[in-house]
Motif scaffolding. Structure first.
Motif, PDB file in Angstrom:
ATOM      1  N   ALA A 181       0.858  -1.227   0.006  1.00  7.77           N
ATOM      2  CA  ALA A 181      -0.171  -0.387  -0.369  1.00  7.77           C
ATOM      3  C   ALA A 181       0.771   0.971   0.394  1.00  7.77           C
ATOM      4  N   THR A 182       2.412   1.023   0.119  1.00  8.56           N
ATOM      5  CA  THR A 182       2.811   2.431   0.608  1.00  8.56           C
ATOM      6  C   THR A 182       4.222   2.368  -0.514  1.00  8.56           C
ATOM      7  N   ARG A 183       4.229   1.276  -1.930  1.00 15.33           N
ATOM      8  CA  ARG A 183       5.277   1.046  -2.288  1.00 15.33           C
ATOM      9  C   ARG A 183       4.481   0.683  -4.099  1.00 15.33           C
ATOM     10  N   GLN A 184       4.866   1.593  -4.472  1.00 15.24           N
ATOM     11  CA  GLN A 184       4.589   1.303  -6.300  1.00 15.24           C
ATOM     12  C   GLN A 184       6.281   1.708  -6.577  1.00 15.24           C
ATOM     13  N   LEU A 185       7.134   1.121  -7.910  1.00 14.40           N
ATOM     14  CA  LEU A 185       8.041   1.778  -8.181  1.00 14.40           C
ATOM     15  C   LEU A 185       7.442   2.342  -9.435  1.00 14.40           C
ATOM     16  N   TYR A 186       8.410   3.108  -9.688  1.00  9.83           N
ATOM     17  CA  TYR A 186       8.347   4.068 -11.161  1.00  9.83           C
ATOM     18  C   TYR A 186       9.610   4.031 -11.756  1.00  9.83           C
ATOM     19  N   PHE A 187       9.427   2.913 -12.580  1.00  4.48           N
ATOM     20  CA  PHE A 187      11.431   3.225 -13.728  1.00  4.48           C
ATOM     21  C   PHE A 187      11.761   4.242 -14.504  1.00  4.48           C
ATOM     22  N   ILE A 188      13.165   4.404 -14.863  1.00  4.66           N
ATOM     23  CA  ILE A 188      13.570   5.512 -15.781  1.00  4.66           C
ATOM     24  C   ILE A 188      15.066   5.162 -16.102  1.00  4.66           C
ATOM     25  N   ALA A 189      14.497   4.521 -17.403  1.00  8.65           N
ATOM     26  CA  ALA A 189      15.922   4.512 -17.949  1.00  8.65           C
ATOM     27  C   ALA A 189      17.145   5.177 -19.352  1.00  8.65           C
ATOM     28  N   VAL A 190      17.915   5.573 -18.806  1.00 10.94           N
ATOM     29  CA  VAL A 190      19.048   6.845 -19.865  1.00 10.94           C
ATOM     30  C   VAL A 190      19.453   6.355 -19.885  1.00 10.94           C
ATOM     31  N   THR A 192      23.715   5.886 -21.574  1.00 10.85           N
ATOM     32  CA  THR A 192      24.713   6.806 -21.612  1.00 10.85           C
ATOM     33  C   THR A 192      25.472   7.049 -22.628  1.00 10.85           C
ATOM     34  N   SER A 193      24.693   6.989 -23.696  1.00  9.21           N
ATOM     35  CA  SER A 193      25.604   7.911 -25.596  1.00  9.21           C
ATOM     36  C   SER A 193      24.267   7.547 -26.221  1.00  9.21           C
ATOM     37  N   SER A 194      24.024   7.771 -27.856  1.00 10.98           N
ATOM     38  CA  SER A 194      23.176   7.257 -28.752  1.00 10.98           C
ATOM     39  C   SER A 194      22.748   5.931 -28.950  1.00 10.98           C
ATOM     40  N   ASN A 195      23.536   5.105 -27.912  1.00  9.93           N
ATOM     41  CA  ASN A 195      23.722   3.860 -28.793  1.00  9.93           C
ATOM     42  C   ASN A 195      22.691   2.709 -27.551  1.00  9.93           C
ATOM     43  N   ALA A 196      22.076   2.565 -28.286  1.00  6.65           N
ATOM     44  CA  ALA A 196      20.727   2.438 -27.670  1.00  6.65           C
ATOM     45  C   ALA A 196      21.022   0.632 -26.839  1.00  6.65           C
ATOM     46  N   ALA A 197      21.906   0.414 -27.889  1.00  2.40           N
ATOM     47  CA  ALA A 197      22.554  -1.323 -27.042  1.00  2.40           C
ATOM     48  C   ALA A 197      23.642  -0.708 -25.657  1.00  2.40           C
ATOM     49  N   GLY A 198      24.371   0.455 -25.786  1.00  2.20           N
ATOM     50  CA  GLY A 198      25.112   0.354 -24.403  1.00  2.20           C
ATOM     51  C   GLY A 198      24.511   0.941 -23.022  1.00  2.20           C
ATOM     52  N   PRO A 199      25.778   0.936 -22.406  1.00  2.00           N
ATOM     53  CA  PRO A 199      24.871   1.312 -21.142  1.00  2.00           C
ATOM     54  C   PRO A 199      23.047   2.098 -20.561  1.00  2.00           C
ATOM     55  N   TYR A 200      22.989   1.314 -19.204  1.00  2.00           N
ATOM     56  CA  TYR A 200      21.501   2.543 -19.166  1.00  2.00           C
ATOM     57  C   TYR A 200      21.968   3.114 -17.582  1.00  2.00           C
ATOM     58  N   PHE A 201      21.435   4.627 -16.821  1.00  2.00           N
ATOM     59  CA  PHE A 201      21.672   4.334 -15.768  1.00  2.00           C
ATOM     60  C   PHE A 201      20.332   4.121 -15.736  1.00  2.00           C
ATOM     61  N   ILE A 202      19.880   3.639 -14.522  1.00  2.00           N
ATOM     62  CA  ILE A 202      18.327   3.016 -13.863  1.00  2.00           C
ATOM     63  C   ILE A 202      18.030   3.273 -12.818  1.00  2.00           C
ATOM     64  N   TYR A 203      16.919   3.817 -12.463  1.00  3.52           N
ATOM     65  CA  TYR A 203      16.146   4.429 -11.455  1.00  3.52           C
ATOM     66  C   TYR A 203      15.277   4.257 -10.761  1.00  3.52           C
ATOM     67  N   GLY A 204      14.643   4.020 -10.053  1.00  5.56           N
ATOM     68  CA  GLY A 204      13.536   3.151  -9.586  1.00  5.56           C
ATOM     69  C   GLY A 204      12.948   3.897  -8.079  1.00  5.56           C
ATOM     70  N   LEU A 205      12.122   4.530  -8.750  1.00  2.00           N
ATOM     71  CA  LEU A 205      11.299   5.297  -7.812  1.00  2.00           C
ATOM     72  C   LEU A 205      10.060   5.127  -7.401  1.00  2.00           C
ATOM     73  N   ASN A 206       9.765   5.135  -6.086  1.00  2.00           N
ATOM     74  CA  ASN A 206       8.546   5.249  -5.524  1.00  2.00           C
ATOM     75  C   ASN A 206       7.399   6.609  -5.487  1.00  2.00           C
ATOM     76  N   VAL A 207       6.652   5.899  -5.931  1.00  2.00           N
ATOM     77  CA  VAL A 207       5.532   6.754  -6.709  1.00  2.00           C
ATOM     78  C   VAL A 207       4.035   6.767  -5.662  1.00  2.00           C
ATOM     79  N   THR A 208       4.110   6.497  -4.821  1.00  2.00           N
ATOM     80  CA  THR A 208       3.582   6.177  -3.978  1.00  2.00           C
ATOM     81  C   THR A 208       3.433   7.423  -2.860  1.00  2.00           C
ATOM     82  N   PHE A 209       2.356   8.279  -2.798  1.00  2.00           N
ATOM     83  CA  PHE A 209       2.207   9.467  -2.496  1.00  2.00           C
ATOM     84  C   PHE A 209       1.688   9.350  -1.299  1.00  2.00           C
ATOM     85  N   ALA A 210       0.357   8.280  -1.357  1.00  2.00           N
ATOM     86  CA  ALA A 210      -0.872   8.197  -0.455  1.00  2.00           C
ATOM     87  C   ALA A 210      -0.868   7.237  -0.549  1.00  2.00           C
TER      88      ALA A 210
END
Length: 497
Positions: A181-190, A192-210
């Motif tokens: 009830a207090t945790r749902q994750l929303y993921f953002i990947a970015v 590190t270059s124009s290469n779609a098959a290259g490394p990514y920065f991964i963020y997992g954000l808890n978007v439960t605010f109530a």
């Protein structure tokens, strides 16, 4: 005109990103169980959550189906002479037309989305990411979203992917079902270059605010300085609580840094962010709340957590609209869900123009209507329906515009009277042909060989400008392979000159 400013009443904090490589993702996929292998048939189908009460939505759709279409669409909302509607420079297939991802995990609907970059096309579906070499699409890497984000606690859904042509980065997002009830994750990947098959920065954000809230139907856009994210929020009881919006500076995301940003809540749903093509200091978000107006918000200082401002909504008057009927198919009583009249994808913003499209009711048919909104005067520059035939049901539409105001659209069409199963279609308009913009019936890139009986249709499609030629675009949309199996199509199209 002065607008009322909205106070942010939540805050989102993120630690520095984790870095994941393609090798790590592929190794994880070999070692982890298939994400949907233990799900029931009901769990495999992501329910559609309308912003109106679910019972009212079902009743409305049933009433529309019972009423049906009693006549062909009137010629005055379309082109009476298709030849006159065709651009002087016709929009045609100018790139590949190939099959994309299919129903590999048993999850429905597919929610096809994606973008073209310098060297790759990236497609995201429920629940995979597929990376194609743009000059040889047979070179394909397919990874489960679970492996891509490194997350297996819950199923991931509603993915989106965009390419930042200024900084040459990929941004991929997806949301997971609630862990508690207090945790749902929303993921953002970015990337590190124009290469779609290259490394990514991964963020997992808890978007439960109530406690108990459910984050649904997230959308993804960007301006010069920030990535902009929105979602519909539903209470534990199922009631719609409004849309959330936050923005994160590219300077933070593109370097894998942590961040803390304000979150604006209780906004009009479903709120679509834009993809901004210029350096406008103001970013405009828009929602279609029904009736005879669109709701327009103005965002400034998007990359500055201490200076960000959101104002609105301002009503933009339009011709009255309402939710569309579902789309029938030849040879079956199974209907395809055409949703509730929302904007399903990001707008395009350039100068004082904001381009959007949604599917609404046109004399008993589902039909897309596009808008060019003047953000300086909060008024409509132009607006028009488009569709395949006078008896077709047309829906699941997306639009993109380039800096010269050429527009490109994709959508899905069925036409039971003419025996046409679900089609992937495209059209567009050359700005050199002058005002008003009239979209012709378009071209069928692919027609499904059969009808679909597997439940809900997909919630969105995508069309993005070609990074090598702004007079061309790429689309991804869905069609049917077998009665219970969806697949997708990736198509390059545009103006021949």
């Amino acid at each position: 005109m002065e607008h009322s400013f909205i106070e942010a009443d939540a805050k989102l904090e993120a630690s520095p990103a984790q870095t994941r490589t393609l090798d790590t993702m592929m190794e994880d996929m070999r070692n982890m169980p298939a994400p949907a292998q233990n799900l029931s048939a009901q769990q495999r189908m992501k329910p559609f959550l309308p912003t109106m009460p679910a019972a009212d939505y079902a009743e409305m759709k049933a009433r529309l189906q019972e009423a049906g279409a009693t006549a062909d669409k009137p010629a005055d909302v379309h082109t009476a002479l298709h030849a006159e509607a065709q651009p002087r420079v016709p929009i045609v297939l100018v790139g590949p037309n190939f099959q994309g991802a299919s129903n590999v995990d048993g999850l429905t609907p597919p929610d096809t989305h994606g973008a073209i970059g310098r060297e790759h096309f990236v497609e995201v579906t429920n629940s995979h990411i597929d990376i194609y070499a743009r000059d040889n699409p047979t070179q394909r890497t397919s990874i489960s979203l679970a492996s891509f984000f490194g997350y297996t606690a819950q199923i991931l859904f509603d993915p989106r992917a965009v390419y930042d042509t200024t900084w040459n980065r990929w941004i991929v997002t997806a949301v997971a079902f609630q862990e508690s009830a207090t945790r749902q994750l929303y993921f953002i990947a970015v990337s590190t270059s124009s290469n779609a098959a290259g490394p990514y920065f991964i963020y997992g954000l808890n978007v439960t605010f109530a406690a108990g809230d459910f984050w649904d139907y997230p959308q993804l856009g960007m301006d010069q300085d920030s990535i902009i994210l929105t979602a519909n929020i539903f209470a534990a009881s199922g009631g719609f609580r409004g849309a959330d919006m936050f923005a994160v500076a590219k300077a933070r995301l593109y370097n894998g840094l942590g961040f803390a940003v304000p979150v604006f809540t209780g906004l009009r749903g479903t709120l679509a962010p834009p993809n901004v093509l210029d350096q406008n200091a103001r970013t405009y978000l828009v929602a279609a709340a029904g009736g005879s107006a669109l709701s327009l918000y103005t965002l400034t200082n998007s990359s500055r957590p201490n200076g960000i401002q959101l104002s609105g909504p301002v009503n933009v008057a339009v011709a009255a609209y309402s939710a569309p009927p579902d789309a029938p198919q030849p040879g079956t009583g199974a209907l395809l869900d055409t949703l509730d009249g929302r904007f399903v994808n990001a707008s395009t913003q350039m100068g004082n123009s904001l381009w959007q499209v949604h599917t609404i009711n046109l004399v008993g048919y589902a039909a897309p209507r596009f808008y060019e909104i003047n953000t300086a005067t909060n008024s409509i520059i132009q607006s028009a329906f488009f569709f395949g035939t006078s008896t077709s049901y047309d829906f699941n539409a997306s639009i993109a515009a380039n800096a010269g105001d050429d527009i490109f659209v994709t959508w899905t069409m069925t036409d039971p009277r003419n025996g046409t199963n679900a089609q992937v279609r495209f059209s567009g308009y050359d700005h050199n042909d002058g005002l008003p913009y009239i979209l012709g019936p378009g071209t069928a890139a692919f027609t499904s060989p059969t009808w679909y009986g597997g439940g809900r249709w997909g919630d969105y499609s995508a069309v993005t400008l070609d990074t090598r030629n702004a007079r061309r675009a790429w689309l991804v949309n869905e069609y049917v392979q077998r009665n219970q199996d969806w697949t997708s199509r990736i198509v390059g199209f545009g103006f021949a000159t």
